[in-house]
Write an enzyme that holds these catalytic residues in place. Structure first.
Site, PDB file in Angstrom:
ATOM      1  N   TYR A   1      -2.322 -77.055 -55.756  1.00 54.84           N
ATOM      2  CA  TYR A   1      -1.813 -78.439 -56.752  1.00 54.84           C
ATOM      3  C   TYR A   1      -0.955 -78.398 -55.626  1.00 54.84           C
ATOM      4  CZ  TYR A   1      -4.373 -76.839 -60.614  1.00 54.84           C
ATOM      5  OH  TYR A   1      -5.415 -77.628 -61.623  1.00 54.84           O
TER       6      TYR A   1
ATOM      7  N   ASN B   1      -8.462 -86.553 -65.331  1.00 52.82           N
ATOM      8  CA  ASN B   1      -9.378 -86.885 -64.076  1.00 52.82           C
ATOM      9  C   ASN B   1     -10.122 -87.463 -64.899  1.00 52.82           C
ATOM     10  OD1 ASN B   1     -11.686 -88.227 -62.400  1.00 52.82           O
ATOM     11  ND2 ASN B   1     -11.798 -85.660 -61.847  1.00 52.82           N
TER      12      ASN B   1
ATOM     13  N   CYS C   1     -11.715 -82.981 -58.457  1.00 50.97           N
ATOM     14  CA  CYS C   1     -10.506 -81.957 -59.132  1.00 50.97           C
ATOM     15  C   CYS C   1     -10.680 -81.065 -59.662  1.00 50.97           C
ATOM     16  CB  CYS C   1     -10.165 -82.900 -60.237  1.00 50.97           C
ATOM     17  SG  CYS C   1     -11.096 -82.683 -61.422  1.00 50.97           S
ATOM     18  N   HIS C   2     -12.014 -80.091 -59.557  1.00 49.10           N
ATOM     19  CA  HIS C   2     -12.049 -78.961 -59.476  1.00 49.10           C
ATOM     20  C   HIS C   2     -12.069 -77.775 -58.213  1.00 49.10           C
ATOM     21  CE1 HIS C   2     -16.494 -80.292 -57.654  1.00 49.10           C
ATOM     22  NE2 HIS C   2     -16.329 -79.445 -57.605  1.00 49.10           N
TER      23      HIS C   2
END
Lengths: 152, 199
Positions: free
Chosen positions: B136, B159, B167-168
């Site tokens: 992150y 998202n 985003c995974h």
């Protein structure tokens, strides 16, 4: 008031609208009239100011489409089965009743089909037809009486 | 003789669903529908793709609250939403290629549900090579705000177009998967799949 996704209205009301239109224009033309009704509704949906009765709004549009269709095809008698089709048991098709509903005077036909095929309360029927609630009841009564007499 | 009102109530009227789906197709063709959606099968369960003429607007997992998503779209984009298979073909073929191990460039997107900060964060995730992950904090830096790891996490969690905007590929600093709107099992499946096809 926020407008729900249009598809939700379709999922909730398309079946009743279709049945109502079957009564107004006959089962054969009901598909086209339903499509026209939903398209007209969708086109004017955004920015629509409503009092929460979107079902009534949809039926108002459907009624107009149904009446327009009947006017355009005034010389044809709506029929749900072509004459060369083998006869089916009354209980399955009840085409005679469809035809007789279709031949009722416009106001009676509209009121009877809104009540028993659209499954609407009299307050909605009155507002959709721009008549009073007693007049809506009277049209339903008169329509039923005429059907009862013909089918007796 | 049976009651006439009951006989009318019981009149058989045939199926209305054909006319309802014809309507949806016509609505898209003539442009009066602004958003179309349909279910798309995938190895991580049925997805629901929402598209506009600009491109893919949102992708929902079967565990998502679809009603709530539709209401958000109705309020923020347009309530003229219809269900139609025909409109989601591009998304369907993109997902098929991706899950077959032949990932394609990101398809056309409609960013109406994405905030400007979220857009930078998601662009940073799209730059992570297939088969790799970032933390992150790293993504926050890539998005131009190294101190915003927490806000970055929130932006990723919200998202609207998961899988396509990856985003995974963002994990905790200790390497644990941390969280995923579609559940950690789906996140693991996606990362395993991407590792497998990147070698």
């Amino acid at each position: 008031m926020n407008l729900p996704p249009f598809q939700r209205l379709v999922d909730q009301h398309a079946r009743a609208l279709h049945r109502f239109l079957c009564g107004m224009v006959g089962p054969d033309a009901a598909d086209d009239c339903l499509q026209d009704t939903l398209l007209a509704a969708l086109r004017s949906y955004e920015g629509l100011r409503h009092d929460g009765n979107l079902r009534g709004w949809l039926f108002t549009i459907a009624r107009r489409k149904g009446i327009d269709h009947v006017r355009k095809h005034a010389r044809e008698i709506p029929s749900s089965s072509p004459p060369d089709q083998p006869a089916q048991p009354e209980a399955v098709r009840d085409t005679d009743l469809w035809d007789r509903v279709a031949r009722l005077p416009t106001k009676q036909r509209t009121a009877v089909t809104l009540r028993y095929l659209g499954d609407l309360p009299y307050a909605d029927i009155a507002s959709i037809m721009s008549i009073s609630e007693p007049a809506a009841r009277q049209n339903v009564r008169a329509g039923l009486a005429s059907l009862r007499k013909e089918l007796a | 003789m049976s009651n006439i009102a009951d006989r009318i109530r019981n009149l058989p009227s045939g199926d209305h669903t054909g006319a309802a789906s014809h309507f949806a197709r016509r609505a898209i063709e003539e442009g009066s529908a602004r958003v179309a959606y349909s279910a798309v099968e995938s190895p991580i369960g049925d997805l629901t793709a929402l598209v506009t003429p600009r491109g893919l607007l949102a992708l929902a997992f079967e565990t998502d609250d679809l009603d709530r998503i539709m209401e958000t779209v109705a309020a923020k984009v347009s309530p003229r939403i219809v269900r139609a298979q025909s409109a989601t073909g591009v998304v369907r073929s993109w997902l098929d290629s991706y899950f077959d191990g032949r990932p394609q460039p990101v398809p056309g997107l409609d960013r109406s549900l994405i905030t400007p900060f979220q857009d930078r964060v998601l662009a940073a995730t799209a730059a992570i090579p297939l088969g790799e992950v970032r933390t992150y904090g790293q993504v926050a830096s890539l998005a131009g705000n190294p101190k915003a790891a927490r806000a970055t996490g929130r932006a990723l969690g919200a998202n609207p177009i998961p899988v396509v905007l990856p985003c995974h590929r963002v994990v905790a600093a200790d390497g644990s998967l941390h969280g995923y709107a579609g559940g950690l099992d789906r996140k693991r499946l996606l990362l395993d799949h991407e590792r497998a096809i990147s070698v």
